[in-house]
Design a protein around this motif. Structure first.
Motif, PDB file in Angstrom:
ATOM      1  N   LEU A 108       0.821  -1.210   0.000  1.00  0.00           N
ATOM      2  CA  LEU A 108       0.000   0.000   0.000  1.00  0.00           C
ATOM      3  C   LEU A 108       0.857   1.264   0.000  1.00  0.00           C
ATOM      4  CD1 LEU A 108      -2.877  -1.031   2.433  1.00  0.00           C
ATOM      5  CD2 LEU A 108      -3.093  -0.520  -0.004  1.00  0.00           C
ATOM      6  N   ALA A 109       2.074   1.161   0.534  1.00  0.00           N
ATOM      7  CA  ALA A 109       2.980   2.319   0.535  1.00  0.00           C
ATOM      8  C   ALA A 109       3.344   2.734  -0.883  1.00  0.00           C
ATOM      9  CB  ALA A 109       4.237   1.996   1.334  1.00  0.00           C
ATOM     10  N   ARG A 110       3.215   1.801  -1.837  1.00  0.00           N
ATOM     11  CA  ARG A 110       3.505   2.143  -3.227  1.00  0.00           C
ATOM     12  C   ARG A 110       2.519   3.165  -3.775  1.00  0.00           C
ATOM     13  NH1 ARG A 110       3.413  -3.923  -5.092  1.00  0.00           N
ATOM     14  NH2 ARG A 110       2.600  -2.968  -6.997  1.00  0.00           N
ATOM     15  N   ALA A 111       1.369   3.308  -3.111  1.00  0.00           N
ATOM     16  CA  ALA A 111       0.384   4.312  -3.549  1.00  0.00           C
ATOM     17  C   ALA A 111       0.964   5.716  -3.473  1.00  0.00           C
ATOM     18  CB  ALA A 111      -0.877   4.222  -2.695  1.00  0.00           C
ATOM     19  N   HIS A 112       1.947   5.917  -2.586  1.00  0.00           N
ATOM     20  CA  HIS A 112       2.545   7.240  -2.422  1.00  0.00           C
ATOM     21  C   HIS A 112       3.435   7.626  -3.602  1.00  0.00           C
ATOM     22  CE1 HIS A 112       1.210   7.890   1.746  1.00  0.00           C
ATOM     23  NE2 HIS A 112       1.391   6.593   1.901  1.00  0.00           N
ATOM     24  N   GLU A 151     -13.857   0.191  19.356  1.00  0.00           N
ATOM     25  CA  GLU A 151     -12.611   0.926  19.599  1.00  0.00           C
ATOM     26  C   GLU A 151     -11.545   0.553  18.572  1.00  0.00           C
ATOM     27  OE1 GLU A 151     -14.362  -0.614  21.910  1.00  0.00           O
ATOM     28  OE2 GLU A 151     -15.020   1.029  23.226  1.00  0.00           O
ATOM     29  N   GLU A 152     -11.412  -0.737  18.280  1.00  0.00           N
ATOM     30  CA  GLU A 152     -10.429  -1.186  17.293  1.00  0.00           C
ATOM     31  C   GLU A 152     -10.749  -0.616  15.917  1.00  0.00           C
ATOM     32  OE1 GLU A 152      -9.221  -5.522  19.242  1.00  0.00           O
ATOM     33  OE2 GLU A 152     -10.986  -5.338  17.951  1.00  0.00           O
ATOM     34  N   TYR A 153     -12.024  -0.600  15.575  1.00  0.00           N
ATOM     35  CA  TYR A 153     -12.449  -0.076  14.277  1.00  0.00           C
ATOM     36  C   TYR A 153     -12.149   1.415  14.165  1.00  0.00           C
ATOM     37  CZ  TYR A 153     -15.605   1.462  10.561  1.00  0.00           C
ATOM     38  OH  TYR A 153     -16.118   2.043   9.435  1.00  0.00           O
ATOM     39  N   LEU A 154     -12.466   2.184  15.203  1.00  0.00           N
ATOM     40  CA  LEU A 154     -12.229   3.621  15.167  1.00  0.00           C
ATOM     41  C   LEU A 154     -10.737   3.946  15.129  1.00  0.00           C
ATOM     42  CD1 LEU A 154     -14.941   4.903  17.686  1.00  0.00           C
ATOM     43  CD2 LEU A 154     -14.968   5.094  15.190  1.00  0.00           C
ATOM     44  N   LEU A 155      -9.931   3.202  15.868  1.00  0.00           N
ATOM     45  CA  LEU A 155      -8.481   3.414  15.834  1.00  0.00           C
ATOM     46  C   LEU A 155      -7.929   3.117  14.444  1.00  0.00           C
ATOM     47  CD1 LEU A 155      -7.506   1.929  19.306  1.00  0.00           C
ATOM     48  CD2 LEU A 155      -7.186   4.306  18.581  1.00  0.00           C
ATOM     49  N   ALA A 156      -8.517   2.128  13.777  1.00  0.00           N
ATOM     50  CA  ALA A 156      -8.097   1.803  12.408  1.00  0.00           C
ATOM     51  C   ALA A 156      -8.446   2.945  11.457  1.00  0.00           C
ATOM     52  CB  ALA A 156      -8.757   0.500  11.951  1.00  0.00           C
ATOM     53  N   LEU A 157      -9.619   3.544  11.633  1.00  0.00           N
ATOM     54  CA  LEU A 157     -10.002   4.684  10.792  1.00  0.00           C
ATOM     55  C   LEU A 157      -9.047   5.856  11.001  1.00  0.00           C
ATOM     56  CD1 LEU A 157     -13.911   4.917  10.996  1.00  0.00           C
ATOM     57  CD2 LEU A 157     -12.510   4.008   9.126  1.00  0.00           C
ATOM     58  N   ILE A 158      -8.649   6.080  12.244  1.00  0.00           N
ATOM     59  CA  ILE A 158      -7.717   7.172  12.537  1.00  0.00           C
ATOM     60  C   ILE A 158      -6.379   6.923  11.860  1.00  0.00           C
ATOM     61  CG2 ILE A 158      -6.396   8.295  14.376  1.00  0.00           C
ATOM     62  CD1 ILE A 158      -8.853   7.714  16.217  1.00  0.00           C
ATOM     63  N   ALA A 159      -5.908   5.675  11.902  1.00  0.00           N
ATOM     64  CA  ALA A 159      -4.649   5.328  11.235  1.00  0.00           C
ATOM     65  C   ALA A 159      -4.755   5.548   9.732  1.00  0.00           C
ATOM     66  CB  ALA A 159      -4.277   3.875  11.540  1.00  0.00           C
ATOM     67  N   MET A 160      -5.915   5.224   9.161  1.00  0.00           N
ATOM     68  CA  MET A 160      -6.136   5.432   7.740  1.00  0.00           C
ATOM     69  C   MET A 160      -6.108   6.921   7.385  1.00  0.00           C
ATOM     70  SD  MET A 160      -8.970   6.141   5.419  1.00  0.00           S
ATOM     71  CE  MET A 160     -10.473   5.421   6.045  1.00  0.00           C
ATOM     72  N   VAL A 161      -6.693   7.751   8.242  1.00  0.00           N
ATOM     73  CA  VAL A 161      -6.690   9.202   8.028  1.00  0.00           C
ATOM     74  C   VAL A 161      -5.256   9.734   8.029  1.00  0.00           C
ATOM     75  CG1 VAL A 161      -7.262  11.415   9.095  1.00  0.00           C
ATOM     76  CG2 VAL A 161      -9.014   9.654   8.882  1.00  0.00           C
ATOM     77  N   GLU A 162      -4.460   9.260   8.971  1.00  0.00           N
ATOM     78  CA  GLU A 162      -3.058   9.699   9.045  1.00  0.00           C
ATOM     79  C   GLU A 162      -2.301   9.335   7.767  1.00  0.00           C
ATOM     80  OE1 GLU A 162      -1.879   7.717  12.585  1.00  0.00           O
ATOM     81  OE2 GLU A 162      -2.694   9.261  13.931  1.00  0.00           O
ATOM     82  N   GLU A 163      -2.584   8.158   7.242  1.00  0.00           N
ATOM     83  CA  GLU A 163      -1.919   7.726   6.009  1.00  0.00           C
ATOM     84  C   GLU A 163      -2.400   8.553   4.821  1.00  0.00           C
ATOM     85  OE1 GLU A 163       0.976   5.274   4.190  1.00  0.00           O
ATOM     86  OE2 GLU A 163       0.495   5.754   6.268  1.00  0.00           O
TER      87      GLU A 163
END
Length: 234
Positions: free
Chosen positions: A42-46, A147-159
């Protein structure tokens, strides 16, 4: 005199718990290893223009499906034991997997698993995709917590905030606008939540900084007259 069988019985219980933890740890380690492969893809998207990203998403989906098999193994073992006694062993890797699923879906992958019109996958869609329950309240079994789902969304936003910056480098001036609109909407959603979990509350506060970071990118594009036609109204 103390009956030594009391301590022998305690040692037996300790050994049993150690065996369970070792079995779960082995599965989680495999999940983590495959997760690193997914993240690397997924880092290749950058560094990939949006109109050439399909092969990246196909490769990422294949790795995500490989992780899905490890989640199946994990669930089979975890369901035999108290959930909250052991879920600390896998919660981080499960969050990372869900974040990868969300990022892949937002970029245009895994579309066959989306049933809503949202650009990301709901917790129900993620649970259905992984074939695991979500937000169980009255059953002590393996599941994806809110909680796990919301933390995952936050990580996605950061990316995505990183992707907005790197997209400009690639000459893609439309993607930062899409990201900006999306994460601002998501941030508005987070504002509606009354979060009790300290870690989740602190992490969610960071979403506003991601919003600001992307807004700065869009503002800079605007100053340079690089906003795609009609983009300012998007």
């Amino acid at each position: 005199m103390i009956d030594q069988r009391i301590f022998e019985d305690l040692q037996t219980k300790i050994d049993e718990e150690t065996t369970v933890r070792d079995e779960l740890h082995e599965i989680v380690q495999t999940l983590a290893r495959k997760g690193r492969s997914t993240t690397a893809i997924l880092a290749r998207a950058h560094s990939t223009p949006s109109d050439q990203i399909k092969p990246v998403l196909d490769d990422a989906a294949a790795e995500i499906n490989a992780q899905k098999q490890e989640v199946f193994r994990l669930k089979a073992v975890a369901d035999q034991h108290p959930f909250y006694k052991y879920n600390g062993l896998w919660t981080r890797e499960l969050q990372n997997l869900v974040a990868s699923i969300e990022l892949c879906a937002w970029l245009g992958g895994l579309q066959e698993h989306k049933t809503s019109s949202a650009s990301f996958m709901t917790i129900e869609e993620v649970g259905k995709f992984l074939d695991i329950p979500v937000n169980l309240k009255e059953q002590d079994a393996f599941h994806l917590t809110i909680e796990e789902y919301l933390l995952a969304l936050i990580a996605m936003v950061e990316e995505l905030s990183r992707l907005a910056v790197n997209s400009v480098t690639l000459g893609d001036y439309d993607r930062p606008l899409q990201i900006s609109n999306f994460i601002k909407d998501l941030f508005s959603g987070f504002q509606l939540l009354n979060l009790k979990n300290d870690i989740l509350r602190k992490r969610s506060d960071g979403v506003k900084y991601s919003v600001k970071k992307v807004e700065d990118v869009v503002y800079d594009l605007s100053l340079r007259n690089l906003i795609p036609k009609g983009g300012a109204a998007a």
